[in-house]
Design a protein around this motif. Structure first.
Motif, short mmCIF file in Angstrom:
data_model
loop_
_atom_site.label_atom_id
_atom_site.label_comp_id
_atom_site.label_asym_id
_atom_site.label_seq_id
_atom_site.Cartn_x
_atom_site.Cartn_y
_atom_site.Cartn_z
N TYR A 239 -4.29 12.63 4.59
CA TYR A 239 -5.30 11.73 3.99
C TYR A 239 -6.55 12.47 3.56
O TYR A 239 -6.70 13.64 3.86
N ASP A 261 -2.33 9.59 0.71
CA ASP A 261 -3.51 8.80 0.40
C ASP A 261 -3.60 8.64 -1.12
O ASP A 261 -3.83 9.62 -1.83
N GLY A 283 -0.85 5.15 1.39
CA GLY A 283 -2.24 4.81 1.73
C GLY A 283 -2.90 4.12 0.55
O GLY A 283 -3.20 4.75 -0.47
N SER A 319 -5.56 3.98 3.80
CA SER A 319 -5.59 5.34 3.25
C SER A 319 -5.80 6.39 4.34
O SER A 319 -5.43 7.54 4.19
N CYS A 320 -6.43 5.98 5.43
CA CYS A 320 -6.64 6.88 6.58
C CYS A 320 -6.94 5.96 7.76
O CYS A 320 -6.88 4.73 7.62
#
Ligand code: MET
Ligand SMILES: [Zn+2]
Length: 731
Positions: A239, A261, A283, A319-320
């Motif tokens: 990410y 990501d 992500g 995304s993270c």
């Protein structure tokens, strides 16, 4: 049926329960049993929140009492020798994190390009790794008991290794085999817990521009770890940026899934071909900014992904980890509806994930949502900057200021005592009037100016007593910023920050610092330095709107600062410092993105001081000691004086300036303000001598290495007095 995945969840608690429990325990006001029970309640609550949103992949071991890198070091038995004598595991853990009477704490530094700080593991030759998975087992069983089948989060071996500090100077790569074998043992032990356990290896390292050596090791590591047990499903999750090179390798490793990501690394789309037969953890919901997701945009992204990856191989994800955003907007009672309605914190992001999953399952493409934001009024092309070349300015400033050799100054803030903070808070709460507040601040300024005169400093400051924080203060006075009540994000350990929300068009409707500065100047004949925070730092320490390019937001902030610069000089303030403390931490992880960052960062800094006359001296300050890679960029910022943090790196740093043939003036910090220790005159004389070996005397300023606000008055006065004695000796 498509599935949803949450990379990790914030652990501090919606009301910062963990913070308060830890701090009470550290202060001796409660016991560790209480901490444990608060932690358990939080984990349970957080799991349930995710369960309510039907998240298919919920983590355990994303929880930590301090930091997950520290947990990883403990898991692998990478205990630095100075802590090995501590028998009690809990005591040892917190001693590593925070130090104790005999031992210094382990070092802490920023986690990639975020404001989260992790503990840097210390390793040395002949270290015997000794695996201990008890924390993982406990959390796994706890989740199971609640009817959750959790994935287990672990920091990946390559990221772990790359972030280790080999304290004895040994080669980092020399530890590779031992680290991978230790991880293999961890996996082996975990595999006895059940069937088909998902292991998430966090590998944000792969989003950086990597040395070839790391890429070859990554292949070896995952070929080994992927075959430890048939019962485990390994997901390697990256990410913060694209990870294309790593995907090419991971696609051929015996693992179950790859996490990419697409919010901060849309280029990952080009890596999809190499995902091969793996599951793709996509992500899509921004895990590190606070704005509502644009569902139609996300939907289009999923459609694009599904051109290469079979729909049944796509898992929708954040995304993270959501560690980097606050907990929930539901506690915000004071935000304007137009701001609040645009926000999405961790809990709301869970909803967004569920929603997008439902839409995708039904193949129901959402309408393109109308853009509610006005376009910004200023464009970043052609910044306003009319200053002459440095040599011309230097001559004019010499004449206007008439400063001695080695001018002395400070970085801006002076000690913030309990009383200073109490007055500020009382005013904020409406307990005292504006008049009372101003009178009290003026008193502090007066004292501070008197002390600086007595010490014999050459360029004075007003002391920054009106500021709680160097970004928040300006955000509160500028249009376009909002402040949440409960938007806390973990910064390190039990500490949290509440970043301003930069949601709208930024403009300056009132002076920001003029009154205090002009008042301070009225008290002295010495030059009073105006103190401002620069646009890059303001952006890097805020949650910034993402509906227009950052460069444009930065330019708006810069324009507001430039107006303040102009008003200050019109009030006869001859020196103005525009702090860019966070200039370096905003650097992208990917080499190819650096140029674009540097362009808007340099341009917006220049725009923020572009109104300054040639005879107005512009300072900037950065709290770093590594300028190797950015010296040309620093030069392009074109400040007249830059003060930097050198006190802990001797004159090594200055050599960089020498080599670059840097012409403007430099104030390398002669002492470290992060410690209460008062350095002696001799010590600082030595420092000055060392500086002079590298730079001509005309170029040097003498100052501490950062602001003094966290120090006490007595050590501050003593240290500055010694600094000034050392300067007299040098003159
Ligand atoms: C983190 S940099 C701090 C600069 C600011 N002017 C201060 O002295 O506090
Ligand atoms: Zn600083």
């Amino acid at each position: 049926m498509s599935q949803t995945y949450v990379t990790g969840f914030p652990r501090i608690g919606e009301k910062r329960e963990l913070k308060f429990a830890l701090e009470a325990y550290w202060a001796g006001n409660s016991d560790f049993e209480t901490v444990k029970s608060v932690a358990k309640t939080l984990r349970e609550r957080h799991w349930n929140y995710q369960k309510e949103r039907h998240i298919d992949f919920i983590s355990c071991n994303d929880f930590s009492l301090y930091d997950t890198m520290l947990d990883t070091a403990v898991m692998l038995g990478a205990i630095p020798p100075r802590f090995q004598g501590i028998e009690d595991k809990t005591e040892r853990y917190f001693a590593m994190a925070r130090g104790d009477a005999q031992r210094s704490a382990m070092e802490m530094t920023k986690w990639f390009n975020t404001n989260y700080h992790y503990i840097v593991p210390e390793i040395h030759a002949h270290m015997a790794f000794k695996v201990d998975i008890s924390k993982i087992v406990d959390e796994y069983i706890e989740a199971k008991a609640l009817g959750i089948d959790p994935k287990i989060n672990l920091i990946g071996p390559l990221t772990f290794l790359a972030l280790c500090n080999p304290v004895d100077g040994s080669d980092l790569f020399g530890f590779f085999d031992d680290v991978v074998e230790a991880y293999a043992k961890v996996l082996h032990a975990i595999s006895s817990l059940g069937e088909n356990i998902v292991i998430q290896f966090d590998e944000p390292l792969f989003a950086k521009t990597l040395e070839a050596k790391f890429l070859s090791l990554l292949k070896i590591a995952y070929e080994r770890l992927g075959t430890v047990s048939r019962h485990l499903k390994i997901a390697v999750v990256t990410y913060f940026d694209r990870a294309n090179e790593a995907v090419e390798i991971l696609g051929n490793c015996p693992i179950w899934a790859i996490g990419l990501d697409f919010v901060y690394g849309e280029e990952n789309l080009e890596a999809l071909l190499h995902v091969n037969d793996k599951m793709l953890i996509a992500g899509l919901i921004d895990g590190r900014n606070v704005w509502k997701n644009n569902a139609s945009k996300t939907y289009v992204l999923i459609e694009k992904i599904s051109k290469t990856i079979d729909a049944d191989h796509i898992i929708l994800s954040t995304s993270c980890s959501l560690l980097h955003v606050p907990f929930s907007t539901r506690f915000e009672e004071k935000l304007a509806p137009e701001v609040k309605s645009r926000l999405s914190f961790a809990l709301e992001k869970l909803e967004e994930l569920e929603q997008i999953n439902t839409l995708w399952e039904k193949r129901e493409k959402p309408e393109i949502s109308a853009c509610t934001q006005k376009a910004p009024s200023v464009k970043s092309s052609g910044i306003f900057y009319t200053r002459s070349a440095y040599a011309t300015r230097f001559a004019l400033q010499q004449k206007a200021l008439n400063l001695p050799l080695f001018p002395t100054t400070t970085i801006g803030s002076f000690p913030q005592t309990k009383e200073t903070r109490a007055v500020r808070n009382a005013y904020k709460k409406g307990e005292i009037t504006r008049e009372q507040y101003e009178a009290s601040l003026k008193e502090s300024i007066k004292e501070c100016v008197a002390i600086q005169e007595e010490l014999g400093l050459d360029v004075l400051v007003h002391g920054e007593f009106e500021r709680n924080d160097m970004v928040e203060y300006f955000g509160e006075l500028l249009e376009g910023f909002a402040f949440s009540q409960n938007g806390w994000v973990q910064s390190y350990g039990s500490r949290c920050v509440k970043p301003p929300l930069l949601y709208g068009n930024v403009s300056r409707k009132q002076p920001l610092s003029v009154d205090w500065t002009v008042y301070a100047q009225s008290l002295t004949d010495k030059p009073m330095k105006g103190m401002l925070t620069g646009p890059v730092t303001i952006l890097n320490w805020s949650f910034v709107r993402d509906d227009i390019p950052k460069s444009e937001v930065a330019y708006e902030v810069a324009t507001a600062i430039a107006e303040e610069v102009d008003e200050l000089q019109r009030h006869d303030i001859k020196i103005i410092q525009v702090d860019e403390a966070a200039f370096k931490e905003g650097y992208p992880l990917r080499a190819e993105k650096i140029k674009a960052y540097e362009k808007w960062a340099v341009e917006s800094f220049k725009a923020s001081v572009g109104t300054a006359w040639d005879q107005t001296q512009i300072h900037t300050h950065m709290c770093y000691s590594n300028f190797n890679d950015i010296i040309d960029t620093i030069e392009r910022m074109d400040a007249d004086v830059i003060t930097i943090e050198t006190s802990r790196s001797g004159n090594k740093l200055l050599k960089v300036f020498q080599k670059a043939n840097y012409k403007a003036q430099i104030g390398p910090g002669v002492y470290d303000i992060h410690s209460p220790r008062v350095p002696s005159v001799e010590e600082m004389s030595e420092q000055i001598k060392a500086f002079l070996q590298v730079l001509p005397k005309e170029q040097l300023w003498i100052n501490p290495d950062c602001g003094l606000k966290t120090r006490g008055w007595s050590e501050t006065k003593a240290a500055l007095a010694n600094m000034i004695k050392a300067v007299y000796l040098a003159r």
